[in-house]
Design a protein around this motif. Sequence first.
Motif, PDB file in Angstrom:
ATOM      1  N   MET A   1      25.577   1.997   9.580  1.00 48.45           N
ATOM      2  CA  MET A   1      26.514   2.972  10.106  1.00 48.45           C
ATOM      3  C   MET A   1      27.915   2.365  10.075  1.00 48.45           C
ATOM      4  N   ALA A   2      28.863   3.119   9.589  1.00 44.37           N
ATOM      5  CA  ALA A   2      30.242   2.641   9.494  1.00 44.37           C
ATOM      6  C   ALA A   2      30.871   2.611  10.891  1.00 44.37           C
ATOM      7  N   VAL A   3      31.643   1.550  11.120  1.00 49.18           N
ATOM      8  CA  VAL A   3      32.312   1.368  12.405  1.00 49.18           C
ATOM      9  C   VAL A   3      33.807   1.321  12.143  1.00 49.18           C
ATOM     10  N   PHE A   4      34.590   1.989  12.994  1.00 47.74           N
ATOM     11  CA  PHE A   4      36.020   2.111  12.777  1.00 47.74           C
ATOM     12  C   PHE A   4      36.794   1.611  13.988  1.00 47.74           C
ATOM     13  N   GLU A   5      38.082   1.320  13.742  1.00 52.41           N
ATOM     14  CA  GLU A   5      38.994   0.967  14.825  1.00 52.41           C
ATOM     15  C   GLU A   5      40.258   1.812  14.686  1.00 52.41           C
TER      16      GLU A   5
ATOM     17  N   GLY B   1      56.111  -2.554  17.186  1.00 53.33           N
ATOM     18  CA  GLY B   1      56.002  -2.575  15.734  1.00 53.33           C
ATOM     19  C   GLY B   1      54.851  -3.430  15.247  1.00 53.33           C
ATOM     20  N   ARG B   2      54.234  -4.197  16.163  1.00 53.99           N
ATOM     21  CA  ARG B   2      53.088  -5.011  15.773  1.00 53.99           C
ATOM     22  C   ARG B   2      51.845  -4.132  15.657  1.00 53.99           C
ATOM     23  N   ARG B   3      50.855  -4.654  15.006  1.00 54.09           N
ATOM     24  CA  ARG B   3      49.572  -3.951  14.843  1.00 54.09           C
ATOM     25  C   ARG B   3      48.781  -4.112  16.142  1.00 54.09           C
ATOM     26  N   ILE B   4      48.542  -3.008  16.834  1.00 51.21           N
ATOM     27  CA  ILE B   4      47.810  -3.010  18.097  1.00 51.21           C
ATOM     28  C   ILE B   4      46.536  -2.200  17.897  1.00 51.21           C
ATOM     29  N   VAL B   5      45.398  -2.816  18.177  1.00 53.86           N
ATOM     30  CA  VAL B   5      44.126  -2.102  18.095  1.00 53.86           C
ATOM     31  C   VAL B   5      43.928  -1.373  19.421  1.00 53.86           C
ATOM     32  N   ILE B   6      43.932  -0.053  19.359  1.00 55.93           N
ATOM     33  CA  ILE B   6      43.768   0.763  20.554  1.00 55.93           C
ATOM     34  C   ILE B   6      42.307   0.781  20.983  1.00 55.93           C
ATOM     35  N   LYS B   7      41.409   1.004  20.034  1.00 52.46           N
ATOM     36  CA  LYS B   7      39.982   1.073  20.325  1.00 52.46           C
ATOM     37  C   LYS B   7      39.234   0.650  19.074  1.00 52.46           C
ATOM     38  N   GLN B   8      38.130  -0.061  19.253  1.00 54.34           N
ATOM     39  CA  GLN B   8      37.342  -0.489  18.104  1.00 54.34           C
ATOM     40  C   GLN B   8      35.872  -0.224  18.372  1.00 54.34           C
ATOM     41  N   GLY B   9      35.085  -0.266  17.303  1.00 56.12           N
ATOM     42  CA  GLY B   9      33.648  -0.044  17.423  1.00 56.12           C
ATOM     43  C   GLY B   9      33.290   1.427  17.541  1.00 56.12           C
ATOM     44  N   LEU B  10      34.102   2.302  16.979  1.00 58.97           N
ATOM     45  CA  LEU B  10      33.881   3.753  17.083  1.00 58.97           C
ATOM     46  C   LEU B  10      33.258   4.296  15.805  1.00 58.97           C
ATOM     47  N   ASP B  11      32.521   5.392  15.947  1.00 58.41           N
ATOM     48  CA  ASP B  11      32.091   6.095  14.748  1.00 58.41           C
ATOM     49  C   ASP B  11      33.271   6.949  14.269  1.00 58.41           C
ATOM     50  N   GLN B  12      33.143   7.558  13.115  1.00 53.46           N
ATOM     51  CA  GLN B  12      34.282   8.257  12.523  1.00 53.46           C
ATOM     52  C   GLN B  12      34.721   9.448  13.371  1.00 53.46           C
ATOM     53  N   ALA B  13      33.801  10.171  13.979  1.00 45.88           N
ATOM     54  CA  ALA B  13      34.167  11.338  14.781  1.00 45.88           C
ATOM     55  C   ALA B  13      34.964  10.921  16.021  1.00 45.88           C
ATOM     56  N   ALA B  14      34.531   9.869  16.689  1.00 44.51           N
ATOM     57  CA  ALA B  14      35.243   9.406  17.878  1.00 44.51           C
ATOM     58  C   ALA B  14      36.617   8.851  17.518  1.00 44.51           C
ATOM     59  N   ALA B  15      36.714   8.127  16.405  1.00 48.48           N
ATOM     60  CA  ALA B  15      38.002   7.593  15.964  1.00 48.48           C
ATOM     61  C   ALA B  15      38.956   8.737  15.623  1.00 48.48           C
ATOM     62  N   GLU B  16      38.431   9.795  15.032  1.00 51.90           N
ATOM     63  CA  GLU B  16      39.258  10.951  14.688  1.00 51.90           C
ATOM     64  C   GLU B  16      39.788  11.638  15.947  1.00 51.90           C
ATOM     65  N   LYS B  17      38.988  11.678  17.015  1.00 53.57           N
ATOM     66  CA  LYS B  17      39.449  12.261  18.290  1.00 53.57           C
ATOM     67  C   LYS B  17      40.617  11.449  18.850  1.00 53.57           C
ATOM     68  N   TYR B  18      40.538  10.117  18.768  1.00 51.44           N
ATOM     69  CA  TYR B  18      41.651   9.279  19.217  1.00 51.44           C
ATOM     70  C   TYR B  18      42.904   9.564  18.394  1.00 51.44           C
ATOM     71  N   ARG B  19      42.727   9.671  17.055  1.00 55.31           N
ATOM     72  CA  ARG B  19      43.875   9.919  16.191  1.00 55.31           C
ATOM     73  C   ARG B  19      44.537  11.253  16.527  1.00 55.31           C
ATOM     74  N   GLN B  20      43.737  12.276  16.751  1.00 53.83           N
ATOM     75  CA  GLN B  20      44.283  13.591  17.073  1.00 53.83           C
ATOM     76  C   GLN B  20      45.040  13.563  18.400  1.00 53.83           C
TER      77      GLN B  20
ATOM     78  N   ASP C   1      46.481   4.736  12.647  1.00 52.96           N
ATOM     79  CA  ASP C   1      45.601   4.624  11.492  1.00 52.96           C
ATOM     80  C   ASP C   1      44.167   4.422  11.974  1.00 52.96           C
ATOM     81  N   ILE C   2      43.242   4.894  11.171  1.00 53.81           N
ATOM     82  CA  ILE C   2      41.822   4.628  11.409  1.00 53.81           C
ATOM     83  C   ILE C   2      41.374   3.693  10.304  1.00 53.81           C
ATOM     84  N   CYS C   3      40.944   2.502  10.681  1.00 50.76           N
ATOM     85  CA  CYS C   3      40.563   1.492   9.698  1.00 50.76           C
ATOM     86  C   CYS C   3      39.087   1.162   9.849  1.00 50.76           C
ATOM     87  N   PRO C   4      38.370   1.054   8.733  1.00 49.34           N
ATOM     88  CA  PRO C   4      36.966   0.646   8.836  1.00 49.34           C
ATOM     89  C   PRO C   4      36.894  -0.829   9.208  1.00 49.34           C
ATOM     90  N   MET C   5      35.960  -1.140  10.066  1.00 49.22           N
ATOM     91  CA  MET C   5      35.731  -2.534  10.460  1.00 49.22           C
ATOM     92  C   MET C   5      34.615  -3.088   9.590  1.00 49.22           C
TER      93      MET C   5
END
Length: 178
Positions: free
Chosen positions: A1-5, A42-61, A71-75
């Motif tokens: 299963m793909a995991v995103f941050e 301006g630095r790269r800050i990880v807001i949340k990690q270990g999410l599936d794509q649907a949950a990461a998309e909710k954060y982005r929205q 950005d949503i990046c695959p881990m």
Amino acid sequence: MAVFEVVFHGQVRADVAPEQARARIGQLFQVGDRQLEMLFSGRRIVIKQGLDQAAAEKYRQAIERAGALCDICPMADSPAEPSPAATPPPVASPQRQQRAAVQPRDEYMAAFKDVDAPDLPIAPLGADMQDSYADPVPPDLDLSALSLAPPGSDLEQVRAPPPPAAPDTGHLRLADEG
């Protein structure tokens, strides 16, 4: 299963004022000015990690509705770990000199790549972390002069002073001018 941050770089949408986006992001994440400064540095800050794509998309929205971009990046998929019940807990010994090899995920973390940190074990869930317990010694206090009042009794609160007595004016007379 793909995991995103979900990664935030402090970028604001073009159609939103930066102050308004900062206020909305602060309200969304319930953070103060200090944390907002770090988020919008301006630095790269990880807001949340270990999410599936649907949950990461909710954060982005949610972040985009607040007026910012992320950005949503695959881990990298982590290998499946055995359950803690099946694996005995690691035992720390002074002879153990293993060091963890860490690959930096961004330029901020690259500053820590040469840090020599020991591979310390983690105690199993529910383990007692305190080495020994000492019985508490009660303080030597003499409380014999104290007593308890019965329930409902007046604890001698300060009462309002009675109103002053009216002055005696019986000896005064009115003189007739005339």
